[in-house]
Design an enzyme around this catalytic site. Structure first.
Site, PDB file in Angstrom:
ATOM      1  N   ASP A 105      -4.936  35.334  48.077  1.00 59.71           N
ATOM      2  CA  ASP A 105      -5.918  34.612  47.194  1.00 59.71           C
ATOM      3  C   ASP A 105      -5.961  33.096  47.945  1.00 59.71           C
ATOM      4  O   ASP A 105      -6.160  33.286  49.177  1.00 59.71           O
ATOM      5  CB  ASP A 105      -5.655  34.433  45.879  1.00 59.71           C
ATOM      6  N   HIS A 303      -8.371  42.242  41.922  1.00 53.81           N
ATOM      7  CA  HIS A 303      -8.095  40.974  42.832  1.00 53.81           C
ATOM      8  C   HIS A 303      -6.430  40.936  43.205  1.00 53.81           C
ATOM      9  O   HIS A 303      -5.841  40.428  43.925  1.00 53.81           O
ATOM     10  CB  HIS A 303      -8.297  39.638  42.236  1.00 53.81           C
TER      11      HIS A 303
END
Length: 326
Positions: A105, A303
């Protein structure tokens, strides 16, 4: 397995931030692990013992503003170049001259820029979820302001000081649970549902979060850990990363369009908006990552890659690390 490989050590080391907290395990070549938003060193809990068992010294940091690391009060203290220097300082504080760096991320962007700006320290880079895209194009705030039509893109929402804090901090646990669920494969909204990355005018980001159950990778205890950290620190240190994107664009002007030339790895989730929105960046890898060793898209994964698919990520990481020059 030796006691040295299995022992987990918490440590505070000096850095330009003041101090960086890290958790390390194992002995051997150093692998620095950098988390994203809104997480901590704990997001690498499944990787630390596996990397240690494979013969590496794995060190997962709390990025400045998170956890037990220093939390400077000045928003500008969270610009990318400051975080790069934190990472280099950690390597040297651990008695090493170089390391492999891996990020997820925001940590992916921090890892990529660490390799770009400090190739003398970072000999290889792994990026999870967020593809590498060289600095370039218009000022980021202008780009984000144009996204979403009548709605507001979440990055723009996060960029206004105090605004997201007012939403999150009264109910940190509930907000985190919803945010994690919104981006997880088994709990994310249906494809035809309103997108969780956008805010309706006058609304809140959490209005579109799923409710009712946690994603399968997130236990109540895991959520307790994350909640406890952010209830103690507040959210501003984490959110200040978003508030420096224009400064980063200015600071990195000399690296406009620059490739990363060290050996690299990319892993993305097939259901992750970071992967689908940035498909052009992935297609550009022959130019932007000329020493790319391997690139993987995990079907049906959201994610939070290293937490959703720990065994698969561990295998890909250890295979890639084993391929690197000594």
């Amino acid at each position: 397995m030796s006691k040295q490989a299995t022992a987990v050590t918490h440590r505070l080391v000096s850095s330009p931030a003041g101090r960086i907290h890290l958790v390390e395990q194992g002995a051997g070549p150093l692998v620095l692990l950098v988390h994203g938003f809104p997480e901590s060193w704990y997001s690498w809990r499944h990787q630390l013992p596996v990397l240690a068992a494979a013969g590496y010294r794995a060190a997962a940091i709390d990025v400045r503003g998170y956890g037990r690391s220093s939390k400077p009060g000045d928003t500008e203290a969270y610009r990318m170049l400051e975080l790069v220097e934190d990472n280099a300082a950690v390597v040297h504080a651990l008695g090493e001259q170089s390391a492999v760096i891996v990020g997820h991320d925001w940590g992916s962007a921090i890892a990529a820029n660490s390799a770009l700006v400090r190739p003398d320290v970072f000999r290889a880079v792994g990026m999870l979820s967020v593809p590498y895209a060289p600095r370039g194009g218009p000022r980021p705030s202008k780009v984000f302001a144009q996204l979403g039509g009548n709605e507001e893109f979440y990055v723009s929402y996060f960029q206004e000081p105090g605004r997201a804090e007012a939403e999150i901090e009264p109910d940190v646990r509930g907000w985190l649970a919803g945010f994690y669920a919104a981006l997880s494969a088994d709990t994310m909204p249906a494809p035809n549902a309103p997108g969780p990355h956008f805010v309706s005018r006058g609304g809140r980001l959490r209005d579109r979060f799923p409710t009712g159950r946690l994603p399968i990778w997130l236990s109540e205890n895991d959520l307790d850990v994350y909640t406890g950290e952010f209830e103690r620190t507040g959210m501003s240190g984490a959110l200040n990363r978003y508030r420096n994107m224009d400064r980063d664009w200015e600071d990195l002007a000399d690296f406009d369009g620059a490739p990363i030339t060290q050996p690299s790895l990319f892993i993305g989730g097939g259901l992750d908006a970071s992967t689908t929105w940035m498909d052009d960046a992935i297609k550009a890898y022959p130019t932007t990552l000329p020493a790319l060793v391997s690139s993987h898209i995990l079907d049906g994964c959201g994610h939070w890659l290293q937490q959703e698919r720990p065994a698969e990520i561990n295998r890909l990481l250890t295979d890639w690390l084993a391929s690197l020059p000594a």
